[in-house]
Write a protein that holds these residues in place. Structure first.
Motif, PDB file in Angstrom:
ATOM      1  N   LYS A 147      34.081  17.378  70.595  1.00 48.37           N
ATOM      2  CA  LYS A 147      33.664  18.925  70.833  1.00 48.37           C
ATOM      3  C   LYS A 147      32.958  19.971  69.550  1.00 48.37           C
ATOM      4  CE  LYS A 147      38.650  18.953  72.734  1.00 48.37           C
ATOM      5  NZ  LYS A 147      40.037  19.441  71.858  1.00 48.37           N
ATOM      6  N   GLU A 148      32.921  19.316  68.381  1.00 49.12           N
ATOM      7  CA  GLU A 148      32.656  20.329  67.472  1.00 49.12           C
ATOM      8  C   GLU A 148      31.173  20.498  67.776  1.00 49.12           C
ATOM      9  OE1 GLU A 148      33.786  22.258  65.357  1.00 49.12           O
ATOM     10  OE2 GLU A 148      31.785  22.484  63.795  1.00 49.12           O
ATOM     11  N   MET A 149      30.571  18.938  68.072  1.00 45.87           N
ATOM     12  CA  MET A 149      28.797  18.951  68.553  1.00 45.87           C
ATOM     13  C   MET A 149      28.592  19.945  69.582  1.00 45.87           C
ATOM     14  SD  MET A 149      26.519  17.215  67.300  1.00 45.87           S
ATOM     15  CE  MET A 149      25.134  17.514  67.450  1.00 45.87           C
ATOM     16  N   GLU A 150      29.479  19.783  70.686  1.00 46.75           N
ATOM     17  CA  GLU A 150      29.060  20.790  71.550  1.00 46.75           C
ATOM     18  C   GLU A 150      29.038  22.539  71.406  1.00 46.75           C
ATOM     19  OE1 GLU A 150      31.313  18.774  75.620  1.00 46.75           O
ATOM     20  OE2 GLU A 150      31.676  20.945  75.183  1.00 46.75           O
ATOM     21  N   ARG A 151      29.984  22.716  69.870  1.00 48.67           N
ATOM     22  CA  ARG A 151      30.516  24.129  69.901  1.00 48.67           C
ATOM     23  C   ARG A 151      28.949  24.219  68.822  1.00 48.67           C
ATOM     24  NH1 ARG A 151      31.410  26.738  65.782  1.00 48.67           N
ATOM     25  NH2 ARG A 151      31.496  25.122  64.374  1.00 48.67           N
ATOM     26  N   ARG A 152      28.375  23.334  68.122  1.00 45.19           N
ATOM     27  CA  ARG A 152      27.392  23.808  67.304  1.00 45.19           C
ATOM     28  C   ARG A 152      26.038  23.902  68.297  1.00 45.19           C
ATOM     29  NH1 ARG A 152      27.972  20.219  62.121  1.00 45.19           N
ATOM     30  NH2 ARG A 152      30.062  20.355  61.670  1.00 45.19           N
ATOM     31  N   GLN A 153      25.582  22.954  68.994  1.00 41.86           N
ATOM     32  CA  GLN A 153      24.977  22.935  70.496  1.00 41.86           C
ATOM     33  C   GLN A 153      23.992  24.463  71.356  1.00 41.86           C
ATOM     34  OE1 GLN A 153      25.284  19.891  72.393  1.00 41.86           O
ATOM     35  NE2 GLN A 153      23.547  18.202  70.727  1.00 41.86           N
ATOM     36  N   ASN A 154      25.660  24.803  71.556  1.00 42.30           N
ATOM     37  CA  ASN A 154      26.115  26.092  72.245  1.00 42.30           C
ATOM     38  C   ASN A 154      25.613  27.506  71.250  1.00 42.30           C
ATOM     39  OD1 ASN A 154      26.596  24.708  74.296  1.00 42.30           O
ATOM     40  ND2 ASN A 154      29.264  24.967  73.983  1.00 42.30           N
ATOM     41  N   GLU A 155      26.049  27.236  69.850  1.00 45.06           N
ATOM     42  CA  GLU A 155      25.541  28.373  69.039  1.00 45.06           C
ATOM     43  C   GLU A 155      24.111  28.677  67.513  1.00 45.06           C
ATOM     44  OE1 GLU A 155      29.432  28.621  66.450  1.00 45.06           O
ATOM     45  OE2 GLU A 155      30.571  28.940  68.214  1.00 45.06           O
ATOM     46  N   GLY A 156      24.177  26.713  68.512  1.00 45.31           N
ATOM     47  CA  GLY A 156      22.360  26.623  68.532  1.00 45.31           C
ATOM     48  C   GLY A 156      22.849  25.970  66.737  1.00 45.31           C
ATOM     49  N   ILE A 157      23.597  25.768  66.498  1.00 41.49           N
ATOM     50  CA  ILE A 157      22.901  25.308  65.102  1.00 41.49           C
ATOM     51  C   ILE A 157      23.180  23.726  64.825  1.00 41.49           C
ATOM     52  CG2 ILE A 157      25.037  24.703  63.207  1.00 41.49           C
ATOM     53  CD1 ILE A 157      27.268  26.038  64.048  1.00 41.49           C
TER      54      ILE A 157
END
Ligand SMILES: Nc1ncnc2c1ncn2[C@@H]1O[C@H](COP(=O)(O)OP(=O)(O)OP(=O)(O)O)[C@@H](O)[C@H]1O
Length: 379
Positions: A203-213
């Motif tokens: 989930k954290e990976m997904e969040r980072r990808q969505n936020e361009g991190i």
């Protein structure tokens, strides 16, 4: 125990890699039909042209399979699956231009998945028969230093139509005890609760990808322990008894799992209190009566309705949320012979079965009537 098992298997893979022949399938085998397909390849029923021996040929596309994973599965099945309820390889392995292939004993009656989905719940004697065989098979594999890691109905093959003899197969995820693997979470109750950390990382990976991190999330690693198989055997026993899953996934945001966990914690608390109590007076020798009284004090969540206190105790062992306290597959043997369904549930099922039989008879009768009318030219 771990290191020798892993080393021995590596050695077998190394040696067999040097002597893998390339064959033309149709020259040596007559392929009869597709037995099944999985995420890694397809499995065909075939007979050896010269000997007439029936076998299951497992085809792994070379494009998506590494030679080492193919050889590991083949050698594991050949050298360690020496229990009657484990699917053993037959010593035939080869490559074709597109596939790596090995031959295995064939289960000619499909797999347990078709049984689970076609019935509301398998007959409890049959469930115990299956669980007893799997207890032996998995204990055997553990004693040789390996954990199966993928016990589920699709991987249990039937050697007869009444599930008298079953064989656990598919050793693609089997690993030595004590090795470390990435915690890969998957959406199924068979995935153990300790892998929930893997879901959070995803989930954290997904969040980072969505936020361009760009910064990656660190992988979570878990140690391969026999308790992974105990959990799967617990879920499997539930599926067989009821024809459905106890919950969607074993995570704290799944309501079904949370209700089970709350019940489990209350049971643990009760047991803790009991530990301090001295037993006095007359001892009630009927252990099932004690269990039933106990079940009334802390009724299990609704998805367990109709299941006996005896099988609930088995679930407490196999489906222990803490892997280090989970019971071993061998413990299943102490729960065989007694009731796994409540008397009321057994009666309900009998009534439903009789009603179904009756309905079938009426339907067949109606069919015959229709044919007779047709014969008399009345239609
Ligand atoms: N030895 C066998 N005898 C009978 N049927 C078999 C045998 N091996 C496999 N099958 C059938 O083929 C299906 C796929 O086989 P298997 O699970 O080994 O493949 P897989 O690609 O490793 O699958 P998965 O996606 O579960 O990892 C099984 O579910 C079963 O129905």
């Amino acid at each position: 125990m771990t290191a020798p098992a892993a080393q021995e298997l590596d050695e077998l893979c190394f040696l067999s890699a040097q002597s893998m022949p390339s064959l033309k399938v149709s020259k040596h085998f007559q392929v009869l039909k597709l037995l099944g397909e999985g995420s890694y390849g397809k499995v065909m029923l075939a007979v050896h042209r010269k000997r007439g021996t029936p076998m299951a040929l497992k085809f792994f596309p070379r494009q998506s399979t590494s030679l080492s994973s193919f050889l590991r599965e083949y050698n594991l099945s050949l050298s360690y699956c020496t229990h009657p309820s484990l699917t053993r390889a037959l010593g035939i392995f080869f490559s074709t231009p597109t596939y790596y292939v090995f031959a295995q004993q064939a289960g000619l009656y499909g797999d347990l998945y078709s049984v689970v989905v076609s019935e509301v719940g398998v007959d409890e004697h049959c469930v115990q028969r299956v669980m007893s065989q799997l207890s032996g098979a998995v204990t055997h594999l553990h004693s040789l230093g390996f954990v199966h890691r993928d016990i589920k109905p699709e991987n249990i093959f039937l050697c007869d139509s009444a599930c008298r003899w079953v064989k656990l197969g598919d050793f693609g995820l089997t690993r030595p005890i004590g090795s470390t693997v990435r915690a890969v979470w998957y959406d199924s109750p068979f995935c153990t609760p300790e892998v929930e950390l893997g879901k959070e990382a995803e989930k954290e990976m997904e969040r980072r990808q969505n936020e361009g991190i760009e910064e990656e999330v660190e992988d979570i690693w878990i140690t391969v322990e026999p308790s992974i198989d105990s959990w799967a055997l617990g879920i499997l026993a539930y599926c067989l008894l009821t024809g459905c899953f106890p919950w969607g996934e074993s995570t704290h945001d799944d309501r079904g799992y949370c209700r089970y966990k709350e019940w489990f914690d209350r049971e643990a608390e009760k047991e803790e209190k009991m530990r301090g109590v001295e037993w006095g007076g007359e001892v009630d020798t009927d252990v099932y009566t004690i269990m039933e009284k106990n079940q009334k004090d802390n009724p299990p969540p609704s998805q367990f309705q109709g299941l006996s206190p005896l099988v609930m105790s088995l679930f407490k062992e196999l489906l222990h949320p803490e892997p280090k306290h989970r019971g071993s597959p061998e413990e299943i043997l102490s729960y065989l012979g007694g009731p796994w369904l409540m008397e009321t549930e057994r009666e309900e099922r009998k009534k439903a079965e009789e009603a179904e039989k009756e309905a079938r008879k009426i339907k067949e009768g109606a069919g015959v009537e229709e044919l007779l009318r047709e014969g008399r030219g009345e239609r």
